[in-house]
Scaffold this active site. Sequence first.
Site, PDB file in Angstrom:
ATOM      1  N   CYS A 122     -12.589  39.560 -25.043  1.00 15.16           N
ATOM      2  CA  CYS A 122     -12.525  38.159 -25.469  1.00 15.16           C
ATOM      3  C   CYS A 122     -13.807  37.739 -26.169  1.00 15.16           C
ATOM      4  CB  CYS A 122     -12.259  37.265 -24.262  1.00 15.16           C
ATOM      5  SG  CYS A 122     -12.252  35.503 -24.679  1.00 15.16           S
ATOM      6  N   CYS A 179     -15.090  34.286 -25.315  1.00 15.24           N
ATOM      7  CA  CYS A 179     -15.778  34.221 -24.018  1.00 15.24           C
ATOM      8  C   CYS A 179     -17.167  34.860 -24.089  1.00 15.24           C
ATOM      9  CB  CYS A 179     -14.987  34.961 -22.938  1.00 15.24           C
ATOM     10  SG  CYS A 179     -13.222  34.709 -22.991  1.00 15.24           S
ATOM     11  N   ASP A 180     -17.258  36.014 -24.705  1.00 17.60           N
ATOM     12  CA  ASP A 180     -18.468  36.834 -24.572  1.00 17.60           C
ATOM     13  C   ASP A 180     -19.268  37.018 -25.859  1.00 17.60           C
ATOM     14  OD1 ASP A 180     -17.827  37.208 -21.896  1.00 17.60           O
ATOM     15  OD2 ASP A 180     -16.571  38.945 -22.330  1.00 17.60           O
TER      16      ASP A 180
END
Length: 331
Positions: A152, A155-156
């Site tokens: 993701c 997300c990261d």
Amino acid sequence: MEVPSELRTDPGVDSQAGEGGHYRLIIVGGGPAGYTAGLYAARAGLAPLVLEGDEPGGQLMLTTTVENFPGFPEGIQGPELMQRWREQAERFGATVRQEAATGIDLSSRPFRVQVGGSTYTGEAVILAMGASARRLDLESERLLTGHGVSTCATCDGFFFRGKRVAVVGGGDSACEEALYLAKLAASVTMIHRRDQLRASHIMQERVRREPKIRIIWNAVVEEIHDVKAGKVTGVTLRDTVTGERRSIEIDGLFVSIGHTPNTELVRGQVELDERGYIKVRGGGPGATATSVPGVFAAGDVQDPYYRQAVTAAASGCQAAMDVERFLAGSA
Ligand code: NAP
């Protein structure tokens, strides 16, 4: 962390742990959608059962720091967030069990959810089993997930500002991830197993126009380095045409080869789309209603697009409110 017993309220069910029983609402799934549905339904006095599965917490258990979940300006560890979320649902009377549904029968009410030899019955059901990111199935991938390997970028990606990253896959998601990462990273290498992208024309064009992105064609990842160092330093690629191997140096690897909704247990019982996601009505009251009255779906199991903890949580809330309305109307 154990929830203090004084914080637990009587779930008001005629069952013992692991022995089945009847509930007004059964929530299948213990990720952001399931826990939020549990929290809202518990506060509405429905004393729901949440079957969180053998590996509770969902996809956030696979990540380290979560920095985009509202309310945590310093970020929070994925597993800690899920643990606290679970406790919040339990505090208001949700019964959360670390049990995985092995069978679901939605053919008549009360609905029946099987866990091994035990049967739970529910007047309403929220399906919140999530989706699983497809994996490369490498041991090094498993060991380095959360330590440089991610599924993701939203997300990261932030952790890879100014660094070299690679994205595996050739679909719309891989292109989207690569374009997102190009805004942050020093360079983005797409690794695709064929000689043309599967992605839509418009996404392909965007990728081609982005100078930071290069594509390595006809290549599969054979190994991710460096497990001993506990971080990603590079990958070994195999050319799918010539069989030749080579290594490239990178600091992060994003695997973006599609998701699989966890809908095997309800296939043939509720309407699914062509990719296996549960179809919900969408929009307004009843947004989470499936094709079966009394059965609602929340989170990634019905959302192939946004797939964020915060959007899954929102749909868990909607599902609980939809159940409340449904049960009030069918009482
Ligand atoms: P997808 O379209 O199924 O693409 C998966 C990609 O991963 C393919 O390029 C596939 O290669 C590759 N792949 C699969 N298994 C692999 C393996 N084991 N090793 C290496 N590569 C592998 O999945 P998606 O990109 O997640 O998209 C899912 C759906 O959502 C699609 O319908 C897509 O159009 C849609 N979507 C749309 C948008 C948008 O419009 N902005 C954004 C995201 C997703 P092959 O090409 O060789 O099969």
